[in-house]
Structures are given as C-alpha cells and as structure tokens.
Design an enzyme around this catalytic site. Structure first.
Site, short mmCIF file in Angstrom:
data_model
loop_
_atom_site.label_atom_id
_atom_site.label_comp_id
_atom_site.label_asym_id
_atom_site.label_seq_id
_atom_site.Cartn_x
_atom_site.Cartn_y
_atom_site.Cartn_z
N GLY A 139 -14.16 15.75 -8.67
CA GLY A 139 -13.16 16.65 -8.08
C GLY A 139 -11.75 16.11 -8.34
CG HIS A 140 -10.46 12.48 -6.45
ND1 HIS A 140 -11.57 11.84 -5.99
CD2 HIS A 140 -9.71 12.78 -5.37
CE1 HIS A 140 -11.52 11.73 -4.67
NE2 HIS A 140 -10.40 12.31 -4.26
CB SER A 144 -17.31 14.96 -0.62
OG SER A 144 -16.87 14.12 0.41
CB SER A 145 -14.92 10.00 -1.27
OG SER A 145 -13.95 10.38 -2.21
NE ARG A 146 -15.11 11.11 5.41
CZ ARG A 146 -13.85 11.56 5.44
NH1 ARG A 146 -13.54 12.65 4.76
NH2 ARG A 146 -12.92 10.93 6.14
CG LEU A 185 -8.50 25.78 -3.39
CD1 LEU A 185 -8.74 27.01 -4.25
CD2 LEU A 185 -7.79 26.17 -2.10
CE LYS A 186 -14.74 17.83 -0.49
NZ LYS A 186 -14.72 17.55 0.96
CG MET A 243 -6.94 9.46 1.13
SD MET A 243 -7.20 9.40 2.90
CE MET A 243 -8.82 10.09 3.05
N GLY A 244 -8.59 7.68 -3.13
CA GLY A 244 -9.45 6.84 -3.96
C GLY A 244 -10.92 7.19 -3.87
O1 PAF Z 1 -7.01 14.82 0.43
C1 PAF Z 1 -6.79 13.60 0.55
O2 PAF Z 1 -7.43 12.76 -0.11
C2 PAF Z 1 -5.72 13.15 1.52
O3 PAF Z 1 -5.70 13.94 2.65
C3 PAF Z 1 -4.32 13.07 0.89
C4 PAF Z 1 -3.84 14.43 0.45
C5 PAF Z 1 -4.35 12.14 -0.30
C6 PAF Z 1 -3.31 12.53 1.90
O4 PAF Z 1 -3.64 11.25 2.34
#
Ligand code: PAF
Length: 288
Positions: free
Chosen positions: A36-37, A185-187, A148-149, A30-31
């Site tokens: 992590g991403h 985390s993005s948050r 896995l978070k 979700m950007g």
């Molecule tokens: O983990 C996320 O960022 C979202 O839940 C996902 C898997 C991209 C689905 O919108």
C-alpha cells in the site's frame, strides 16, 4: 537515497530542491512498509521530480491503551524498500526531534471525527493533524499521497488543507489488497493463522453491502444488517459498521450521492479497518 534524521538537514535538502524549482511528492508513513505504501511512493515517483518519504511512529495519535509500543517497526527493511521504489529523501526523525518538549500548540479537529475511528479513538485525528501540520511545513510538498484504506484520515486531511490554506495537492490512492481481498496493513502481521483465514470476510461483507445498494437498497439500516450478518461469521469483535456521506461523514436517511461504508473489527492482537466508497445515483439520476 538520502536518509536524514534531523530537521536542519532535511530543511537544507528541501531548500536545495526549491532552488532548482523541483516539484516534491511527499509520502508520510509510520513505516513497516507494505505494498500500500509502495503504491503511494510509486505514484509520487511518476508525478514529481523529487520524492520525500517520512517514517515516524507518531505517539500523539495513539491512545493510552493502544499499540504505540508494539507498533511493528523495521527501519532497515523499510530503507531498502524505499530506496528500491525510488524515494530520494527518507526522513526518519525520533520523537524528541518532532516533539521537543510538552507542546505549546496542537491541532484540534472539529469536523468529520465524531463517527467511525474518530469516535472510537478520541484524540487520534488531533494527533494525525498535528504531526502532518509539522511535516507539511518541513517538507513543503507540491503533492501529498494518502491511501484510501484510511478514508476518514483522507477526509480529515482534506478539510485541514482547506481550513489552513495549505497549498498542497492531496492525492488519494485506492486501497491495495491481497489476492483474497484483505486490505494491506502493517497490522496484518498480528493476525493468527486462523484469523488471517477469516480476515477476507471484511471486504466480502463490504461488497455485499455495496451490491445491495447497487441493486436498489437505499435504507442504511438494512445495509448495516446485511454487513453485520457477514461479519458475525468471524471470530473478531465488530468495533463499528458506519454508512455515511463521503467526505463529509454525515448520516444519511436514504443512501444517495458519494457514500462510504466503513468497518472496524477487533481480532485478538489486531484491529482491522476497511471501507468501500461509491456513488449512489440520486433519485431521477440515471445509472451509468
Ligand atoms: O497513515 C499513517 O500512517 C499516519 O496516520 C500518518 C499519516 C503517517 C500520520 O502519522
């Protein structure tokens, strides 16, 4: 890196790669990318010919009082990060592209959702499963990568892959943490300075629980109490502490087998989740 916003364009690129028999690693996000991403993308890069990443803040997985509108977004920065890590195709559809009108069909998840985030966020995993079903059909990946978070999300997707016969390999990647243990985390950007100081307590509390189990504690209630005591040291409000089998997410009378301890804590503007997953020897099974 090709940035595509339209499904038609994405399908053309996917077809082209299929003709070349290229393996495709897919990283749905979700950007507001963080390490992590990037770890997911890095693994996808190492294991596949082509890497596709999607950035789509999926309205269907947010409840009416949740942070869909204020969810952090920075597409320019995300594009630079994705390109630098070696993403080949970045799919950034808008909401109208993914959900043309009131949907005729959505996916409803039946298992592994009556606890933890699934219980606290009704409909959340239906939204996740619906968008991923669409994305899997569009990208047709060889492997898909999740952190896995969000361990409950991994458990739900694992069940969905099996039920819907998706011929895709699910790769789950360990949580990436800050030096002080806070899960990326993005948050996290929404934590105040004081909350950021307290936030590593989440992981410390989980480790406290895990250590107690490793030292012989098998009663989930006592492990729960230990973790609660730690979390009460923060100014956050405990949303849940859950101890279950993993990935089935069933309650345990006595801890044994693959176990998850998962927590969620609400701070003023951010709700943080974290977990540890580990193996507890059955009685008679030797410690390794
Ligand atoms: O983990 C996320 O960022 C979202 O839940 C996902 C898997 C991209 C689905 O919108």
């Amino acid at each position: 890196m090709k940035v595509v916003t339209h499904i038609r364009e994405l399908k053309e690129l996917i077809r082209m790669n299929q003709r070349k028999q290229h393996s495709v690693g897919f990283v749905p996000t979700m950007g507001f990318l963080h390490e992590g991403h990037l770890q997911l993308a890095k693994e996808a890069r190492e294991q596949n010919d082509v890497v596709v990443m999607s950035i789509f803040v999926n309205p269907l997985q947010f409840g009416p009082n949740e942070d869909f509108e204020s969810y952090p977004r920075d597409i320019k920065r995300d594009q630079c990060l994705a390109e630098a890590i070696g993403v080949d195709i970045l799919f950034t559809p808008d909401v109208k592209e993914m959900y043309k009108e009131k949907p005729s069909v959505t996916v409803s998840v039946q298992k592994r959702t009556d606890v933890l985030c699934g219980k606290k966020r009704p409909g959340h995993f239906d939204g996740v499963a619906t968008v991923l079903t669409k994305l899997f059909h569009l990208v047709e990946p060889t492997k898909v990568y999740f952190g896995l978070k969000d361990a409950q999300q991994v458990a739900v997707i694992d069940a969905m892959m099996e039920d819907f016969f998706f011929d895709i390999q699910l790769v789950s990647v360990p949580t990436v943490r800050e030096e002080d243990g806070l899960a990326k985390s993005s948050r996290n950007v929404y934590l105040s300075e004081a909350e950021r100081q307290e936030a590593p307590t989440l992981f410390q509390a989980l480790k406290r629980g895990q250590t107690a189990v490793e030292n012989g504690e098998r009663d989930p209630k006592r492990v729960h109490q230990l973790i609660e005591k730690e979390l009460l040291k923060t100014s956050g409000e405990i949303d849940y502490i859950g101890i279950y089998s993993y990935p089935h997410l069933e309650p345990l009378q006595s801890l044994a087998g693959q176990v998850i301890i998962a927590i969620a804590v609400k701070f003023s503007k951010a709700r943080l989740i974290d977990n540890v997953i580990f193996h507890v020897p059955e009685s008679g099974e030797k410690h390794v």
